[in-house]
Design a protein around this motif. Sequence first.
Motif, PDB file in Angstrom:
ATOM      1  N   ASP A  72      59.483 -42.730  10.855  1.00  0.00           N
ATOM      2  CA  ASP A  72      60.215 -43.756  10.219  1.00  0.00           C
ATOM      3  C   ASP A  72      60.691 -44.757  11.244  1.00  0.00           C
ATOM      4  O   ASP A  72      60.824 -44.413  12.407  1.00  0.00           O
ATOM      5  CB  ASP A  72      61.581 -43.205   9.702  1.00  0.00           C
ATOM      6  CG  ASP A  72      61.249 -41.991   8.730  1.00  0.00           C
ATOM      7  OD1 ASP A  72      61.377 -42.209   7.684  1.00  0.00           O
ATOM      8  OD2 ASP A  72      60.684 -41.059   8.996  1.00  0.00           O
ATOM      9  N   CYS A 114      56.775 -42.951  -1.521  1.00  0.00           N
ATOM     10  CA  CYS A 114      55.971 -41.644  -1.006  1.00  0.00           C
ATOM     11  C   CYS A 114      55.719 -41.763   0.489  1.00  0.00           C
ATOM     12  O   CYS A 114      55.397 -40.551   1.247  1.00  0.00           O
ATOM     13  CB  CYS A 114      54.953 -41.216  -1.923  1.00  0.00           C
ATOM     14  SG  CYS A 114      53.415 -42.363  -1.811  1.00  0.00           S
ATOM     15  N   GLY A 115      55.318 -42.740   1.039  1.00  0.00           N
ATOM     16  CA  GLY A 115      54.713 -43.028   2.555  1.00  0.00           C
ATOM     17  C   GLY A 115      53.389 -42.047   2.526  1.00  0.00           C
ATOM     18  O   GLY A 115      52.520 -41.919   1.554  1.00  0.00           O
ATOM     19  N   LEU A 160      55.139 -36.848   2.553  1.00  0.00           N
ATOM     20  CA  LEU A 160      55.827 -35.682   2.896  1.00  0.00           C
ATOM     21  C   LEU A 160      56.541 -34.944   1.787  1.00  0.00           C
ATOM     22  O   LEU A 160      56.267 -33.630   1.381  1.00  0.00           O
ATOM     23  CB  LEU A 160      57.085 -35.915   3.754  1.00  0.00           C
ATOM     24  CG  LEU A 160      58.043 -34.967   4.221  1.00  0.00           C
ATOM     25  CD1 LEU A 160      57.267 -34.047   5.165  1.00  0.00           C
ATOM     26  CD2 LEU A 160      59.217 -35.545   4.847  1.00  0.00           C
ATOM     27  N   ASP A 177      54.184 -46.478  -3.787  1.00  0.00           N
ATOM     28  CA  ASP A 177      54.831 -47.081  -2.504  1.00  0.00           C
ATOM     29  C   ASP A 177      54.044 -48.379  -2.374  1.00  0.00           C
ATOM     30  O   ASP A 177      53.094 -48.762  -2.833  1.00  0.00           O
ATOM     31  CB  ASP A 177      54.349 -46.141  -1.271  1.00  0.00           C
ATOM     32  CG  ASP A 177      55.322 -46.344   0.007  1.00  0.00           C
ATOM     33  OD1 ASP A 177      55.305 -47.623   0.398  1.00  0.00           O
ATOM     34  OD2 ASP A 177      55.806 -45.223   0.107  1.00  0.00           O
ATOM     35  N   LEU A 178      55.046 -49.214  -1.509  1.00  0.00           N
ATOM     36  CA  LEU A 178      54.459 -50.637  -1.132  1.00  0.00           C
ATOM     37  C   LEU A 178      53.532 -50.405   0.240  1.00  0.00           C
ATOM     38  O   LEU A 178      53.223 -51.465   0.711  1.00  0.00           O
ATOM     39  CB  LEU A 178      55.790 -51.607  -0.987  1.00  0.00           C
ATOM     40  CG  LEU A 178      56.503 -51.957  -2.065  1.00  0.00           C
ATOM     41  CD1 LEU A 178      57.306 -52.832  -1.659  1.00  0.00           C
ATOM     42  CD2 LEU A 178      55.427 -52.847  -3.037  1.00  0.00           C
ATOM     43  N   TRP A 179      53.758 -49.424   1.014  1.00  0.00           N
ATOM     44  CA  TRP A 179      53.145 -49.214   2.190  1.00  0.00           C
ATOM     45  C   TRP A 179      53.679 -49.965   3.235  1.00  0.00           C
ATOM     46  O   TRP A 179      52.692 -50.883   3.965  1.00  0.00           O
ATOM     47  CB  TRP A 179      51.574 -49.256   2.023  1.00  0.00           C
ATOM     48  CG  TRP A 179      50.930 -48.642   0.569  1.00  0.00           C
ATOM     49  CD1 TRP A 179      50.427 -49.233  -0.389  1.00  0.00           C
ATOM     50  CD2 TRP A 179      51.158 -47.094   0.300  1.00  0.00           C
ATOM     51  NE1 TRP A 179      50.557 -48.236  -1.222  1.00  0.00           N
ATOM     52  CE2 TRP A 179      50.620 -46.881  -0.837  1.00  0.00           C
ATOM     53  CE3 TRP A 179      51.345 -46.082   1.140  1.00  0.00           C
ATOM     54  CZ2 TRP A 179      50.450 -45.749  -1.586  1.00  0.00           C
ATOM     55  CZ3 TRP A 179      51.632 -44.746   0.445  1.00  0.00           C
ATOM     56  CH2 TRP A 179      50.865 -44.818  -0.841  1.00  0.00           C
ATOM     57  N   LEU A 231      57.386 -46.988   8.222  1.00  0.00           N
ATOM     58  CA  LEU A 231      56.854 -45.655   8.254  1.00  0.00           C
ATOM     59  C   LEU A 231      55.362 -45.989   9.101  1.00  0.00           C
ATOM     60  O   LEU A 231      54.519 -46.943   8.875  1.00  0.00           O
ATOM     61  CB  LEU A 231      56.436 -44.925   7.198  1.00  0.00           C
ATOM     62  CG  LEU A 231      56.032 -43.458   7.276  1.00  0.00           C
ATOM     63  CD1 LEU A 231      56.984 -42.530   7.757  1.00  0.00           C
ATOM     64  CD2 LEU A 231      55.070 -43.010   5.995  1.00  0.00           C
ATOM     65  N   GLY A 251      52.887 -49.904  -5.777  1.00  0.00           N
ATOM     66  CA  GLY A 251      53.880 -50.463  -6.610  1.00  0.00           C
ATOM     67  C   GLY A 251      55.394 -50.455  -6.104  1.00  0.00           C
ATOM     68  O   GLY A 251      55.387 -49.777  -5.048  1.00  0.00           O
ATOM     69  N   ILE A 262      59.219 -50.107  -6.471  1.00  0.00           N
ATOM     70  CA  ILE A 262      59.943 -49.209  -7.065  1.00  0.00           C
ATOM     71  C   ILE A 262      61.362 -49.933  -7.847  1.00  0.00           C
ATOM     72  O   ILE A 262      61.873 -49.222  -8.736  1.00  0.00           O
ATOM     73  CB  ILE A 262      60.659 -47.921  -6.441  1.00  0.00           C
ATOM     74  CG1 ILE A 262      61.677 -48.542  -5.198  1.00  0.00           C
ATOM     75  CG2 ILE A 262      59.676 -46.980  -5.591  1.00  0.00           C
ATOM     76  CD1 ILE A 262      62.549 -47.499  -4.652  1.00  0.00           C
ATOM     77  N   THR A 274      64.581 -41.229   1.973  1.00  0.00           N
ATOM     78  CA  THR A 274      64.695 -42.280   2.893  1.00  0.00           C
ATOM     79  C   THR A 274      64.065 -43.665   2.466  1.00  0.00           C
ATOM     80  O   THR A 274      63.297 -44.285   3.188  1.00  0.00           O
ATOM     81  CB  THR A 274      64.399 -42.070   4.213  1.00  0.00           C
ATOM     82  OG1 THR A 274      63.010 -41.550   4.471  1.00  0.00           O
ATOM     83  CG2 THR A 274      65.498 -41.049   4.791  1.00  0.00           C
ATOM     84  N   ASN A 279      65.839 -49.118   2.101  1.00  0.00           N
ATOM     85  CA  ASN A 279      65.109 -50.277   2.792  1.00  0.00           C
ATOM     86  C   ASN A 279      65.051 -51.207   1.969  1.00  0.00           C
ATOM     87  O   ASN A 279      64.433 -52.678   2.155  1.00  0.00           O
ATOM     88  CB  ASN A 279      63.527 -49.810   2.802  1.00  0.00           C
ATOM     89  CG  ASN A 279      63.388 -48.726   3.948  1.00  0.00           C
ATOM     90  OD1 ASN A 279      63.583 -48.885   5.252  1.00  0.00           O
ATOM     91  ND2 ASN A 279      62.876 -47.404   3.479  1.00  0.00           N
TER      92      ASN A 279
END
Length: 235
Positions: A9, A90-91, A94, A112-114, A119, A145, A147, A164, A168
């Motif tokens: 992270d 989700c990154g 995990l 996720d937006l990546w 991360l 996407g 959230i 986590t 953000n």
Amino acid sequence: MTRASYGIDAPGAVRANIVLGVVFAAAAAAGAAWSVPAWIITVAAFLAALCFFYAAVMLWSSLVAKKRVCARLVTALALSGNERVLDAGCGRGLALIACAKKLTTGKAVGVDLWAAKDLSDNNPNATLANAAAEGVADHVAVETGDITKLPFADASFDAIISITVIHNIPSRDGRDQALRELARVLKPGGRVAIFDLLHTARYAQVLRDAGLTVEILSREILWLLPSRSLLARKP
Ligand SMILES: C[S@@+](CC[C@H](N)C(=O)[O-])C[C@H]1O[C@@H](n2cnc3c(N)ncnc32)[C@H](O)[C@@H]1O
């Protein structure tokens, strides 16, 4: 096939602490060699130690503590195997993969937006490769996407997990909106498990305002910040 690896992270902040630690340590060593006043050497050495300590805390929080939190939250969701589960943010998977391991006929969907700043090596291919390495590729899907405006219909998930992520989102309105989105896509009778830093009292309030019941599962200090695990249920 390579082993799954879930990243670190805030990798930029970890790097910055290590670089600053090296700079302060070098300054302290140079000061000692050039006979500068002892208090300057002491301050530089103290700042170096502080930076290395916080980098170590960040690495431990990402690589050790977060995995324990994830295992506890997945247990709290009490998945029976046939659910449709969302990992919001989700990154590299995990929690997504930990949930998928509990499924038989169900599906775990990660969105996720990546963001690279949140991360290390954050991208959907890394997540899918981790799912394959853990033997759950058939039970995992990923989508891109935000959230705060989830690309899913109302009441489309039996369970949601998010670890986590929400802190953000920079504004309180944005974080509130994300929580309302989680409530929207959750089926009646569904559960949401959230672990996050800093703003979790507000999260509980927003979820209650959306009609969910909320239980605080644990309070802890990760990244040296106050953090909590919540479990919410939609009646
Ligand atoms: C610290 S990482 C945690 C990832 C994963 N939950 C884990 O515990 O390994 C935070 C993740 O949230 C994602 N994220 C941040 N804001 C987001 C948003 N508005 N919508 C979707 N994902 C978001 C980032 O891209 C990143 O993957």
